[in-house]
Design an enzyme around this catalytic site. Structure first.
Site, short mmCIF file in Angstrom:
data_model
loop_
_atom_site.label_atom_id
_atom_site.label_comp_id
_atom_site.label_asym_id
_atom_site.label_seq_id
_atom_site.Cartn_x
_atom_site.Cartn_y
_atom_site.Cartn_z
N ASP A 207 25.31 -32.57 -13.70
CA ASP A 207 26.01 -33.75 -14.04
C ASP A 207 25.31 -35.04 -13.48
O ASP A 207 24.71 -35.00 -12.46
CB ASP A 207 27.42 -33.72 -13.38
CG ASP A 207 28.39 -34.73 -13.84
OD1 ASP A 207 28.91 -34.93 -15.09
OD2 ASP A 207 28.55 -35.60 -13.03
N GLU A 249 12.69 -18.66 -8.62
CA GLU A 249 13.12 -17.37 -7.61
C GLU A 249 14.01 -16.55 -8.34
O GLU A 249 13.74 -15.30 -8.32
CB GLU A 249 13.42 -17.80 -6.35
CG GLU A 249 12.66 -18.38 -5.27
CD GLU A 249 13.17 -18.55 -4.15
OE1 GLU A 249 14.11 -17.91 -3.71
OE2 GLU A 249 12.98 -19.88 -3.55
#
Length: 527
Positions: A207, A249
């Site tokens: 956001d 990852e």
């Protein structure tokens, strides 16, 4: 819940995904208390699978005082009790994944709730003040704000506490801005990202992604500073590069909410080691005009090309006037500054245009976001003034109608109480809501829901190729994608002849009696 389905897309699914935005509070109420919740979403997963979407983006579902619809977060590692529990969120993520639907959560790095433990300690005078932007005031007695920064919701971006110090909030006073120069703020957010990736989410929507970093001097805007003291600061890119390493990852992705007019500055956020995608607000706010839409499409693709990032296409979301209503007005663009009570709307016209816009957006290269209820053709609702909860309305002194009109709970069943939403909704549903109910539309081949289902099912026919514009008359948009599928949209005043084709795949409305494309209608054709 049905049999598990295989992944609809490969590991780079996000490059061409259809992503459905879930505003939990208004989606479906599973426990009958009038507030949408995770059990309601879980019960409607088969509906979402039948719609054909690849992922769900959830607006913040964390504990929150709801001063700004959940964007005032008090705890990122829990679920608001009104919505359910963390265990239920984990079940939802897993059940959706079994149906081939991924989950994207919302993170709000610019600020937290004033009920967050950090700010509660800061308010009490603790060392946590360093995690925010506290300053003494100006004037003989510190009675003036430290700078001239305005709040996005109107008024000053500064609020004074009883001890005389002021704190910064670019949004509501209940949303204090975090100090991203402090290492503890960076570490906390990296831990939050890992927390949710480990629970199986596929991505994170960021956001107000261009706002968290601030000039440490917090200088007046009136001084004409360049770079801007709090928009699009260069320091942000190091933050997002560190986030990208975490996402990589886990095989996760980011989508940023980045409102920037400068194409080169915008593209920096989409470099290969930063965010994967960013929302396209140029297209969302564009008026229903052929030349403007074409320019927005061209500009968007050009912005993304240097960094090889996919574009995203958005017609509406939880902050903007619903498409059916906006396209039925004399001004079909969207601008917060022009929102007003009582704006005349032709819903039949708006619906016809929204159907055509759906086929246009779903034919473009990149990812598409569908805001809940958009597939039902819901209009903007008029909320009685006494029931409006949006701080935009309150802080405007009552002149701005706010954003609640696009957040009204969904109609699921035409003949059930509250249109099948659940208990008495937290925002009132218009009397006309049952006519838009999903159960009625599912039985109608000509409904908006049937159009969206068909379009999402056929969308892979466009393939992954680029967009090539075709010759067309004034007011007509026509292009072909790599797989030899055409999209034609007529925004002109007169019917348009269709280009040569072997098959009509889908139309937003009927052709005329001479086989021509009427005004405000779109078709997909096989070349």
């Amino acid at each position: 819940m049905g049999q598990p389905t295989p992944d609809r897309t490969p590991s780079d699914w996000w490059r061409s995904a259809v992503i459905y935005q879930v505003y939990v509070r208004s989606f479906a109420d599973g426990d009958g208390d009038g507030t949408g919740d995770l059990s309601g979403v879980r019960a409607r997963l088969p509906y979402l699978a039948e719609l054909g979407v690849d992922a769900l983006w959830f607006n913040p579902w964390y504990p929150s005082p709801m001063r700004d619809g959940g964007y005032d977060v008090a705890d990122y590692r829990a679920i608001d009790p009104a919505f359910g529990t963390l265990a239920e969120a984990e079940k939802l993520i897993a059940e959706a994944r079994q149906l081939g639907i991924r989950t994207i959560v919302d993170i709000v790095p610019n600020h937290v709730s004033d009920q967050h433990p950090w700010f509660r300690a800061a308010r009490a005078g603790g060392a946590e003040r360093d995690l925010f932007h506290f300053r003494p005031g100006r004037g003989p007695h510190g009675e003036l704000p430290p700078s001239d920064w305005p709040s996005q919701f109107g008024g000053s971006a500064w609020t004074r506490l009883g001890d005389g110090d002021w704190y910064l909030h670019l949004f509501a006073p209940e949303q204090p801005d975090l100090n991203w120069a402090h290492p503890a703020v960076r570490q906390e957010h990296e831990d939050i990202l890992r927390f949710w990736f480990e629970r199986g989410v596929a991505g994170v929507r960021i956001d107000s992604a261009a706002l968290p970093a601030k000039d440490p001097r917090l200088p007046d805007l009136a001084e004409g500073r360049d770079p801007h003291p709090y928009i699009d600061r260069d320091e942000l890119h190091a933050i997002y590069r560190s986030w990208r390493r975490i996402a990589d990852e886990y095989g996760g992705i980011f989508v940023g909410e980045v409102w920037l007019p400068d194409a080169e500055r915008f593209a920096r956020y989409l470099r290969p080691d930063e965010l994967h995608t960013a929302f396209n607000f140029s297209f969302l706010s564009c008026p229903w005009q052929a030349a403007r839409l074409r320019r927005s499409i061209d500009d968007t693709l050009a912005e993304h090309a240097p960094v090889a990032a996919p574009a995203t296409w958005v017609l509406s979301n939880h902050d903007v006037t619903r498409t059916v209503t906006r396209y039925g007005r004399s001004d079909t663009a969207f601008d917060f500054a022009t929102k007003a009570f009582g704006t005349p709307t032709d819903l039949a016209l708006g619906t016809r245009r929204a159907r055509a816009a759906a086929l246009l957006s779903l034919a473009l290269p990149g990812a598409v976001y569908v805001y809940q209820g958009e597939e039902l053709g819901l209009p903007e609702a008029d909320i009685p003034v006494a029931r409006i909860q949006d701080p935009m309305h309150l802080r405007s002194g009552g002149t701005d109608p706010g954003r609640d009109g696009c957040r009204v709970p969904l109609p699921w069943a035409a003949h059930a109480p509250h249109a099948g939403f659940g208990g008495e909704p937290w925002l009132p549903q218009p009397r006309t809501w049952p006519r838009y109910a999903a159960d009625l539309q599912a039985e109608n081949a000509d409904s908006m829901l049937s159009l969206y289902r068909a379009a999402i099912r056929l969308r892979p026919a466009f393939g992954d190729g680029p967009l090539t514009w075709l010759p067309a008359g004034d007011g007509v948009l026509a292009f072909v994608r790599g797989a030899g599928v055409l999209c034609v949209v007529n925004l002109a005043d007169a019917p348009a002849d269709l280009p040569a084709h072997s098959e009509l795949l889908l139309a937003s409305g009927p052709l005329d009696d001479r086989g021509r494309l009427p005004q405000d209608t779109a078709v997909w054709l096989r070349a």
